[in-house]
Scaffold this motif. Structure first.
Motif, mmCIF file in Angstrom:
data_model
loop_
_atom_site.group_PDB
_atom_site.id
_atom_site.type_symbol
_atom_site.label_atom_id
_atom_site.label_comp_id
_atom_site.label_asym_id
_atom_site.label_seq_id
_atom_site.Cartn_x
_atom_site.Cartn_y
_atom_site.Cartn_z
ATOM 1 N N PHE A 144 2.480 6.063 -3.439
ATOM 2 C CA PHE A 144 3.388 7.002 -4.113
ATOM 3 C C PHE A 144 3.117 7.047 -5.612
ATOM 4 N N SER A 145 2.744 5.920 -6.170
ATOM 5 C CA SER A 145 2.464 5.887 -7.612
ATOM 6 C C SER A 145 1.077 6.419 -7.935
ATOM 7 N N ARG A 146 0.161 6.310 -6.970
ATOM 8 C CA ARG A 146 -1.203 6.814 -7.164
ATOM 9 C C ARG A 146 -1.598 7.664 -5.957
ATOM 10 N N PRO A 147 -1.066 8.841 -5.837
ATOM 11 C CA PRO A 147 -1.258 9.662 -4.634
ATOM 12 C C PRO A 147 -2.704 10.088 -4.378
ATOM 13 N N LYS A 148 -3.541 10.062 -5.400
ATOM 14 C CA LYS A 148 -4.928 10.488 -5.212
ATOM 15 C C LYS A 148 -5.817 9.358 -4.692
ATOM 16 N N ASN A 149 -5.291 8.149 -4.727
ATOM 17 C CA ASN A 149 -6.076 7.007 -4.238
ATOM 18 C C ASN A 149 -5.842 6.783 -2.755
ATOM 19 N N VAL A 150 -6.823 6.200 -2.102
ATOM 20 C CA VAL A 150 -6.725 5.862 -0.685
ATOM 21 C C VAL A 150 -6.639 4.341 -0.561
ATOM 22 N N PHE A 151 -5.596 3.865 0.110
ATOM 23 C CA PHE A 151 -5.392 2.429 0.275
ATOM 24 C C PHE A 151 -5.581 2.079 1.752
ATOM 25 N N ASN A 185 0.822 -1.217 0.000
ATOM 26 C CA ASN A 185 0.000 0.000 0.000
ATOM 27 C C ASN A 185 0.852 1.261 0.000
ATOM 28 N N GLN A 186 1.965 1.206 0.724
ATOM 29 C CA GLN A 186 2.857 2.367 0.757
ATOM 30 C C GLN A 186 3.459 2.634 -0.621
#
Length: 428
Positions: free
Chosen positions: A314-321, A309-310
């Motif tokens: 970083f690759s998809r900063p707008k998504n929430v994991f 998830n970390q």
């Protein structure tokens, strides 16, 4: 004699009241650690006074190998040992497994809140109910042992072998009453039954109790066991599809279940070509509240998911994991992940140190590396790992002391070593 000495020491410790203050976590860790040192001294007495002319070190090595449920033995030929001593060897494992379960309750403060919440479904940590909770664990542990013994008898395994195997399986121990498991397990049905019974020490000791007696069937109540079932099915599927050469899946089944439960039994007489994979299963381990060792699957899975998830964040900063375990609404926080990471780090450091020490003593690097993993994970040296012929009797005495120490380190939670270092080496 061992029973009399144990009874006398128990009365003395019960009568001595040193303080009424609540013990610190460091005092509890030291209590458990010293228990692993001194209880095997008592358990070694029958070995020392036997007719086999064992030195005290060899007697102590055999006792602590049983008490930590490791299964390393200094005996070359088990069939030449008196049956009463064989039964005593197995009993040391049974006692050690019970002590391990008690130690988890005693050291519950160092574990994660999610694990503590899971255990409160079964037991209370109220200090005024210690005897009641200890009795509950003892009765459950004894009942499962009896059930394993009965099942093995039903499937035509003689009573003496069934009793010894029951003591080994419930405690995740590695002692056999014979030289080779193939002398006991002779048909495919017995292979399947033994494989299933070895999973008793892979799952939580409360798993079967919870299914039968619990009124709360909430899925969160079974979350760790559901993860373990999924993990087991995935491993079995992979082995069945890719590693069942020459229709030897049943041999692999023994290797899989014994490695996952940290028992280590093997039907094969030759070195396994899957030893590296079996060692990985040994390292991962089983349930938190079981008699198995290992780093614990739920910790490895949580650490892997958090790390993934970390990276994705970083690759998809707008998504929430979400750091959430499947089958449950439980989220793990950064403090828990830090503990998991430290546990893995301490294991790697311990593995490196022990491998170097064994290599210095004249053992080949490959065998030193394998033996170090098995020592820290309290798993017997069988053909599954290519160490079935390893000779512990003729090791240097310093090498035996190293193995003894690291067998204890593997049995107590590796995180406790870090806590002791923090207390005594890095205090202000």
């Amino acid at each position: 004699m061992s029973l009399i000495i144990s009874f006398i020491l128990g009365i003395l410790f019960y009568k001595i009241k040193t303080t009424k203050d609540k013990l610190s976590i460091y005092q509890k860790i030291l209590t458990v650690f010293f228990g692993y040192i001194f209880i095997p001294v008592i358990l070694s007495i029958p070995f020392y006074f036997s007719i086999y002319d064992l030195t005290f070190l060899n007697s102590y090595f055999e006792a602590i190998s049983g008490f930590t449920s490791t299964g390393f033995t200094i005996f070359d030929n088990i069939k030449h040992i008196d049956q009463s001593l064989i039964l005593w060897r197995s009993t040391t494992q049974w006692i050690g497994g019970l002590y391990f379960l008690f130690s988890i309750i005693y050291l519950i403060d160092i574990y994660d809140e999610s694990f503590k919440k899971t255990l409160t479904n079964y037991i209370s940590f109220n200090s005024s109910e210690i005897l009641k909770q200890a009795t509950k664990i003892f009765l459950l542990y004894s009942s499962i042992t009896l059930l394993i013994f009965i099942v093995l008898n039903i499937f035509s395994i003689r009573s003496f072998d069934s009793l010894n195997l029951a003591f080994s399986l419930i405690s995740s121990g590695g002692f056999l009453p014979v030289n080779e498991l193939s002398n006991i397990i002779k048909d495919n049905t017995q292979v399947i039954v033994l494989s299933l019974l070895m999973l008793v020490s892979f799952f939580s000791i409360f798993f079967s109790y919870n299914i039968i007696f619990s009124k709360d069937k909430n899925i969160n109540f079974f979350y760790e066991d559901l993860h373990l079932i999924t993990y087991l099915l995935i491993v079995l599927t992979i082995f069945f599809l890719f590693f069942s050469f020459n229709k030897d899946f049943l041999n692999n089944l023994i290797g899989i279940t014994s490695s996952m439960s940290n028992i280590g039994f093997s039907l094969e007489s030759k070195e396994s070509n899957l030893s590296f994979i079996y060692l990985i299963l040994v390292i991962i381990g089983g349930s938190f509240f079981s008699t198995s060792s290992g780093l614990r699957f739920i910790k490895i899975y949580s650490l892997f998911k958090y790390s993934l998830n970390q990276i994705l964040s970083f690759s998809r900063p707008k998504n929430v994991f979400m750091n959430k375990l499947i089958f449950t609404k439980i989220n793990f926080d950064f403090n828990e992940i830090s503990k998991y990471f430290l546990t893995v780090l301490i294991f790697i450091i311990s593995l490196f140190i022990l491998t170097i020490l064994l290599s210095i003593s004249g053992i080949s690097f490959e065998n030193s590396f394998k033996l170090s993993i098995l020592t820290l994970m309290n798993t017997v040296n069988s053909a599954s790992y290519g160490l079935q012929d390893f000779d512990f009797n003729n090791l240097y005495f310093l090498t035996k002391y190293c193995l003894i120490f690291f067998m204890i380190v593997g049995r107590i939670e590796l995180l406790t070593i870090l806590l002791l270092m923090k207390k005594f080496l890095f205090k202000n």
